[in-house]
Design a protein around this motif. Structure first.
Motif, PDB file in Angstrom:
ATOM      1  N   ASN A 675      -6.785  70.408  30.336  1.00  0.00           N
ATOM      2  CA  ASN A 675      -6.214  69.700  28.978  1.00  0.00           C
ATOM      3  C   ASN A 675      -7.534  69.423  28.443  1.00  0.00           C
ATOM      4  N   SER A 676      -8.291  70.408  27.669  1.00  0.00           N
ATOM      5  CA  SER A 676      -9.683  70.059  27.195  1.00  0.00           C
ATOM      6  C   SER A 676     -10.724  70.065  28.676  1.00  0.00           C
ATOM      7  N   SER A 677     -10.344  69.226  29.591  1.00  0.00           N
ATOM      8  CA  SER A 677     -10.875  68.934  30.816  1.00  0.00           C
ATOM      9  C   SER A 677      -9.677  68.453  31.620  1.00  0.00           C
ATOM     10  N   PHE A 678      -9.839  68.279  33.083  1.00  0.00           N
ATOM     11  CA  PHE A 678      -8.997  67.912  33.903  1.00  0.00           C
ATOM     12  C   PHE A 678      -8.209  66.391  33.346  1.00  0.00           C
ATOM     13  N   GLN A 679      -6.958  66.667  33.238  1.00  0.00           N
ATOM     14  CA  GLN A 679      -6.049  65.420  33.101  1.00  0.00           C
ATOM     15  C   GLN A 679      -4.816  65.381  34.068  1.00  0.00           C
ATOM     16  N   MET A 680      -4.540  64.192  34.404  1.00  0.00           N
ATOM     17  CA  MET A 680      -3.504  64.169  35.641  1.00  0.00           C
ATOM     18  C   MET A 680      -2.437  64.193  35.198  1.00  0.00           C
ATOM     19  N   ASP A 681      -2.170  63.686  33.834  1.00  0.00           N
ATOM     20  CA  ASP A 681      -0.750  63.673  33.536  1.00  0.00           C
ATOM     21  C   ASP A 681       0.186  64.732  33.599  1.00  0.00           C
ATOM     22  N   GLY A 682      -0.200  66.103  33.288  1.00  0.00           N
ATOM     23  CA  GLY A 682       0.321  67.294  33.411  1.00  0.00           C
ATOM     24  C   GLY A 682       0.976  67.474  34.670  1.00  0.00           C
ATOM     25  N   ASN A 683       0.172  67.183  35.865  1.00  0.00           N
ATOM     26  CA  ASN A 683       0.386  67.265  37.275  1.00  0.00           C
ATOM     27  C   ASN A 683       1.750  66.401  37.549  1.00  0.00           C
ATOM     28  N   LEU A 684       1.636  65.099  37.214  1.00  0.00           N
ATOM     29  CA  LEU A 684       2.678  64.307  37.365  1.00  0.00           C
ATOM     30  C   LEU A 684       3.741  64.202  36.585  1.00  0.00           C
ATOM     31  N   GLY A 685       3.578  64.579  35.189  1.00  0.00           N
ATOM     32  CA  GLY A 685       4.745  64.959  34.277  1.00  0.00           C
ATOM     33  C   GLY A 685       5.492  66.028  34.875  1.00  0.00           C
ATOM     34  N   ALA A 686       5.114  67.185  35.706  1.00  0.00           N
ATOM     35  CA  ALA A 686       5.583  68.021  36.206  1.00  0.00           C
ATOM     36  C   ALA A 686       6.541  67.848  37.554  1.00  0.00           C
ATOM     37  N   VAL A 687       5.850  66.784  38.138  1.00  0.00           N
ATOM     38  CA  VAL A 687       6.755  66.357  39.242  1.00  0.00           C
ATOM     39  C   VAL A 687       7.901  65.564  38.931  1.00  0.00           C
ATOM     40  N   SER A 688       7.890  64.872  37.842  1.00  0.00           N
ATOM     41  CA  SER A 688       8.964  64.230  37.181  1.00  0.00           C
ATOM     42  C   SER A 688      10.073  65.262  36.867  1.00  0.00           C
ATOM     43  N   GLY A 689       9.621  66.362  36.065  1.00  0.00           N
ATOM     44  CA  GLY A 689      10.464  67.400  35.587  1.00  0.00           C
ATOM     45  C   GLY A 689      11.212  67.968  36.814  1.00  0.00           C
ATOM     46  N   ILE A 690      10.529  68.294  37.850  1.00  0.00           N
ATOM     47  CA  ILE A 690      11.370  68.868  38.935  1.00  0.00           C
ATOM     48  C   ILE A 690      12.264  68.011  39.479  1.00  0.00           C
ATOM     49  N   ASN A 691      12.013  66.561  39.462  1.00  0.00           N
ATOM     50  CA  ASN A 691      12.966  65.659  39.953  1.00  0.00           C
ATOM     51  C   ASN A 691      14.190  65.636  39.078  1.00  0.00           C
ATOM     52  N   GLU A 692      14.025  65.739  37.626  1.00  0.00           N
ATOM     53  CA  GLU A 692      15.007  65.811  36.897  1.00  0.00           C
ATOM     54  C   GLU A 692      15.841  66.927  36.890  1.00  0.00           C
ATOM     55  N   MET A 693      15.575  68.006  37.309  1.00  0.00           N
ATOM     56  CA  MET A 693      16.111  69.228  37.423  1.00  0.00           C
ATOM     57  C   MET A 693      17.127  69.062  38.637  1.00  0.00           C
ATOM     58  N   LEU A 694      16.739  68.374  39.563  1.00  0.00           N
ATOM     59  CA  LEU A 694      17.575  68.199  40.926  1.00  0.00           C
ATOM     60  C   LEU A 694      18.234  66.975  40.816  1.00  0.00           C
ATOM     61  N   LEU A 695      17.930  66.011  39.953  1.00  0.00           N
ATOM     62  CA  LEU A 695      18.708  64.686  40.100  1.00  0.00           C
ATOM     63  C   LEU A 695      18.394  64.013  39.015  1.00  0.00           C
ATOM     64  N   GLN A 696      19.584  63.066  38.202  1.00  0.00           N
ATOM     65  CA  GLN A 696      19.345  62.433  37.072  1.00  0.00           C
ATOM     66  C   GLN A 696      20.314  61.299  37.103  1.00  0.00           C
ATOM     67  N   ASN A 697      19.830  60.052  36.846  1.00  0.00           N
ATOM     68  CA  ASN A 697      20.485  58.823  36.397  1.00  0.00           C
ATOM     69  C   ASN A 697      20.996  59.008  35.153  1.00  0.00           C
ATOM     70  N   ARG A 698      22.294  58.606  34.938  1.00  0.00           N
ATOM     71  CA  ARG A 698      23.118  58.335  33.795  1.00  0.00           C
ATOM     72  C   ARG A 698      24.199  57.340  33.949  1.00  0.00           C
ATOM     73  N   LYS A 699      23.716  56.194  33.164  1.00  0.00           N
ATOM     74  CA  LYS A 699      24.327  54.924  33.175  1.00  0.00           C
ATOM     75  C   LYS A 699      24.561  54.455  34.647  1.00  0.00           C
ATOM     76  N   ASP A 700      25.482  54.474  35.414  1.00  0.00           N
ATOM     77  CA  ASP A 700      25.573  54.183  36.658  1.00  0.00           C
ATOM     78  C   ASP A 700      25.862  55.272  37.772  1.00  0.00           C
ATOM     79  N   GLU A 701      25.595  56.577  36.983  1.00  0.00           N
ATOM     80  CA  GLU A 701      25.953  57.752  37.811  1.00  0.00           C
ATOM     81  C   GLU A 701      24.791  58.622  38.259  1.00  0.00           C
ATOM     82  N   ILE A 702      24.933  59.042  39.402  1.00  0.00           N
ATOM     83  CA  ILE A 702      23.761  60.135  39.872  1.00  0.00           C
ATOM     84  C   ILE A 702      24.384  61.379  39.722  1.00  0.00           C
ATOM     85  N   ILE A 703      23.543  62.254  38.807  1.00  0.00           N
ATOM     86  CA  ILE A 703      23.940  63.618  38.731  1.00  0.00           C
ATOM     87  C   ILE A 703      23.221  64.534  39.450  1.00  0.00           C
ATOM     88  N   LEU A 704      23.975  65.395  40.286  1.00  0.00           N
ATOM     89  CA  LEU A 704      23.351  66.188  41.224  1.00  0.00           C
ATOM     90  C   LEU A 704      23.138  67.667  40.663  1.00  0.00           C
TER      91      LEU A 704
END
Length: 779
Positions: A675-704
């Motif tokens: 991102n102009s130079s190396f920025q780590m947020d893109g790497n770690l934001g993608a890790v979050s994105g993969i987790n959110e594709m596989l599991l989300q928390n909604r109120k008191d619910e775990i969505i698989l």
């Protein structure tokens, strides 16, 4: 108080369970050719010390950083009584005189530049006779956090292993020759800071110096780096400020570093003494002892999560070749490698008792990078920690929490001087000195909501852990942030709503190419709803501050509501309803915070706002740099569109092309996000994105599997965390859930959802539960 915070986190770490690593996939970045530039180097780190390893066989470089080596020094640059101009600024905004308001902000409100994170130096190895080599391979093993180079010269195999020990606080280099040839090489230091390099004796090199003066501000941080050479054979001799090693078959280089930084307002530590102490703790330990101790400590965290996706014929190729082919040929296991690499980066750059990960994590080779390798709190800093809890690396977020507590102290000065308010505030950037004042002009600097955003992480930790001791410790930080906004929100003269003013909508020019200031940014309102609600809930859990909680309840209902414009997308600020916004396709999507990482817009409860988020994403397009693409991945996952999220993930992994004007987007060969130079947020934001594709928390619910891409038809993930004190493992085949394992930490009821199926599981603390795809409990 600070000592109490640190001791609390040490207790958490010491009680963390180890995880058995069985049936593990190999997780290595590897290459058939040397890294000739920094952007191809392999990264290692222990949270405090970081290094990039690169070079050709005849000349290796270990470029190193220490997390407290920054320019500047303790200081407060907020201008006293700046608040006196605030009523005039607000009136100009409400009168629609945006340019005049912006000029006044730039003249009276904005402070000086903040300070950059600095590179400490290079350890350089010049090796004789290794210009002609064969069978070259270099790798980074994510499971051991060791980078290794091996190659042949004639009949001799040469290897170099490099890692950073967390327990020993040292960078370790092990060099070995297996065959008839020996090693003849020179060891030296280099840097761009006019530091002093000297040979203390024939086995010790020292590099020492001081941070430079930058933007007229004297550098007050001093440092020392001490290298000791352990020969298992061969001889050493001093040659100027270098040491020459001859006829060696095995050598260990042990590098330590320290600064005079004790805390953000205390520079009383002795770096020379610290270096000697670090070395003294390793005097009686062999390389193998240090190495295996390092691996054991690393795997305590790393092995908690296993992520498996199908392998293809490309899975056996070097990492750079896999990256080149990824856009056109399926390679799901590269996704798993990238995911674990992101977890590795957070582990390597953010550990308890250290500083949090900055824009470049812990790796920086330039005195002045774009944005100075600081903490950019308008998305990048936050994104670094999106996955810390869900990816089962909760300890790695501890530096963030202590950092926020410090900001709550320095931010009180800015709150008083700039707003004449109690509580605390943070604007665009911050640095190691916990600076909180506005900088860099109105488009960036006047946004006062960053402290509220960072407070959401304190509440999130509680949601995952249900740790009331943590909540009690950090409740004052949350409360004082809320208190600032209770005192500084103003009534919009036309709407009657409470709004922040002056503010912006994260870098977006809302009215013309030069105007960004506004009164009433909707991300502000979304963040304030989360801040106030978390403070209310925390007060109820702890049984304190009922009167203040009631004040927050009365304030929430007066915040400006989210609005949908006539074209169907979500509005950014009060004034943009009838404006021709010049940057509709801006890389920032801040007004969609309520979709993610907030949880305010859902298909089930707020279908119109949820749909407006989708239209906003479509309108803004699929382009963007690392952090922008990573955020959009998470947003599309929360719109339950896994294929669109995965398409953006592939764009994030588009290989960079090097050029004289730098890199603007994509992924470097070493999997660093560009991102102009190396920025780590893109790497770690993608890790979050993969987790959110596989599991989300909604109120008191775990969505698989809420947004499973069709290309991931088969797979499993083990050990990710869900709110409520649960660890979750998921298995799927042919795109359908086949099994889920729940481990309950606190014995709370676990509410599961998959598609239209729901299930309530009563749990006992410490017990594992295995269910099939129909939520039938297996024995």
């Amino acid at each position: 108080m600070r000592l109490k915070v640190i001791l609390y986190f040490v207790l958490i770490v010491s009680c963390s369970p180890k995880k058995n690593a069985n049936k593990q996939l190999e997780l290595k970045l590897w290459y058939k050719q040397p890294a000739t530039i920094w952007e191809e180097a392999l990264s290692i780190g222990n949270g405090r010390l970081g290094a990039m390893v690169y070079g050709v066989p005849s000349s290796d470089t270990i470029q190193f950083n220490e997390d407290t080596f920054w320019a500047g020094g303790p200081d407060t640059f907020t201008k006293p009584e700046t608040y006196k101009v605030l009523p005039e600024i607000r009136q100009l905004v409400f009168d629609g005189k945006y340019k005049e308001a912006q000029n006044l902000v730039n003249e009276k409100f904005i402070g000086p530049k903040m300070m950059p994170f600095l590179p400490m130096g290079d350890l350089v190895l010049d090796i004789k006779g290794h210009e002609n080599y064969s069978n070259y391979r270099r790798e980074l093993d994510l499971r051991t956090a060791i980078t290794k180079v091996e190659y042949d010269v004639d009949d001799t195999k040469f290897t170099r292993e490099v890692f950073v020990s967390f327990r020993k606080q040292a960078i370790i280099v092990h060099m070995e020759a297996i065959g008839t040839k020996k090693m003849d090489f020179t060891v030296s230091f280099a840097n761009d800071l006019d530091a002093k390099s000297e040979a203390i004796d024939n086995s010790t090199l020292k590099l020492s110096g001081k941070a430079p003066t930058i933007n007229g501000r004297e550098g007050k941080v001093t440092f020392a780096s001490l290298l000791k050479i352990r020969n298992h054979s061969g001889t050493n001799e001093i040659q100027g400020s270098s040491i020459v090693v001859n006829n060696a078959s095995s050598v260990d280089l042990i590098l330590v570093a320290a600064t005079n930084f004790r805390s953000y307002n205390d520079l009383s530590r002795n770096p020379d003494l610290m270096c000697e102490l670090y070395h003294s703790e390793m005097e009686l330990e062999s390389y193998d002892q240090i190495k295996y101790d390092h691996i054991d400590k690393h795997q305590e965290l790393f092995n908690r999560v296993e992520f498996k996706l199908p392998e293809t014929k490309n899975s056996d190729l070097p990492t750079n070749e896999r990256l080149e082919l990824f856009q056109n040929f399926p390679d799901p296991s590269l996704v798993a490698l990238y995911y674990q690499f992101g977890r590795y980066l957070l582990m390597s750059s953010s550990r308890p008792a250290g500083q949090p990960a900055n824009l470049q994590g812990l790796w920086n080779n330039k005195i002045l990078l774009p944005q100075d390798s600081k903490y950019n709190a308008n998305i990048n800093f936050e994104m670094n920690y999106w996955a810390a809890n869900s990816a089962n690396l909760r300890e790695c977020a501890m530096p963030l929490y202590t950092f926020v507590r410090d900001l709550s102290e320095t931010g009180k000065i800015t709150a008083k001087n700039n707003y004449n308010a109690n509580g605390w505030v943070l604007h665009h950037y911050t640095d190691i000195w916990r600076s909180t004042y506005p900088i860099d002009g109105t488009a960036w600097g006047i946004w006062p909501i960053r402290g509220a955003w960072l407070c959401t992480y304190l509440w999130e930790y509680y949601q995952y852990s249900l740790d009331e001791n943590f909540l009690k410790l950090f409740y004052p930080v949350i409360k004082e942030s809320a208190q600032f906004f209770v005192e500084t929100l103003v009534e919009h003269p036309e709407k009657g709503w409470l709004v922040t003013c002056p503010t912006v909508s994260s870098e977006n020019r809302l009215f013309d190419e030069n105007i960004s200031i506004c009164g009433g940014s909707f991300i502000d309102n979304q963040l304030l709803r989360d801040l106030f609600k978390s403070c209310i809930q925390a007060s109820e859990i702890l049984g304190i501050d009922k009167e203040f909680a009631d004040t927050l309840k009365a304030t929430i209902v007066r915040l400006g509501p989210n609005q949908i414009v006539k074209d169907g997308y979500l509005q950014e600020c009060l004034e943009d309803r009838d404006m021709n916004i010049p940057e509709l396709k801006h890389k920032h999507v801040s007004h969609l915070y309520g979709l993610f990482p907030g949880n305010q817009f859902t298909k089930e409860d707020t279908p119109e706002l949820w749909e407006a988020c989708r239209k906003s994403l479509e309108m803004q397009g699929d382009e963007g740099t690392g952090s922008s693409l990573a955020w959009k991945i998470n947003l599309w996952a929360h719109l339950y569109n896994g294929n669109q999220a995965y398409m953006l993930f592939k764009k994030l992994l588009k290989p960079t092309k090097f050029g004289e004007h730098g890199i603007s987007e994509g992924t470097y060969p070493n999997l660093f996000n560009a991102n102009s130079s190396f920025q780590m947020d893109g790497n770690l934001g993608a890790v979050s994105g993969i987790n959110e594709m596989l599991l989300q928390n909604r109120k008191d619910e775990i969505i698989l599997l809420p947004a499973l891409p069709s290309e991931w038809g088969k797979g499993s993930i083990e050990g990710i965390r869900a709110k409520g004190g649960f660890e979750v493992s998921i298995v799927w085949k042919e795109g359908k859930l086949t099994a889920v394992r729940i481990m309950s930490k606190k014995g709370k009821q676990c509410n599961l959802k998959y598609g239209k199926k729901t299930f309530q599981l009563e749990t006992i603390a410490g017990k594992h539960y295995l269910l099939d795809g129909d939520f039938q409990v297996r024995k």
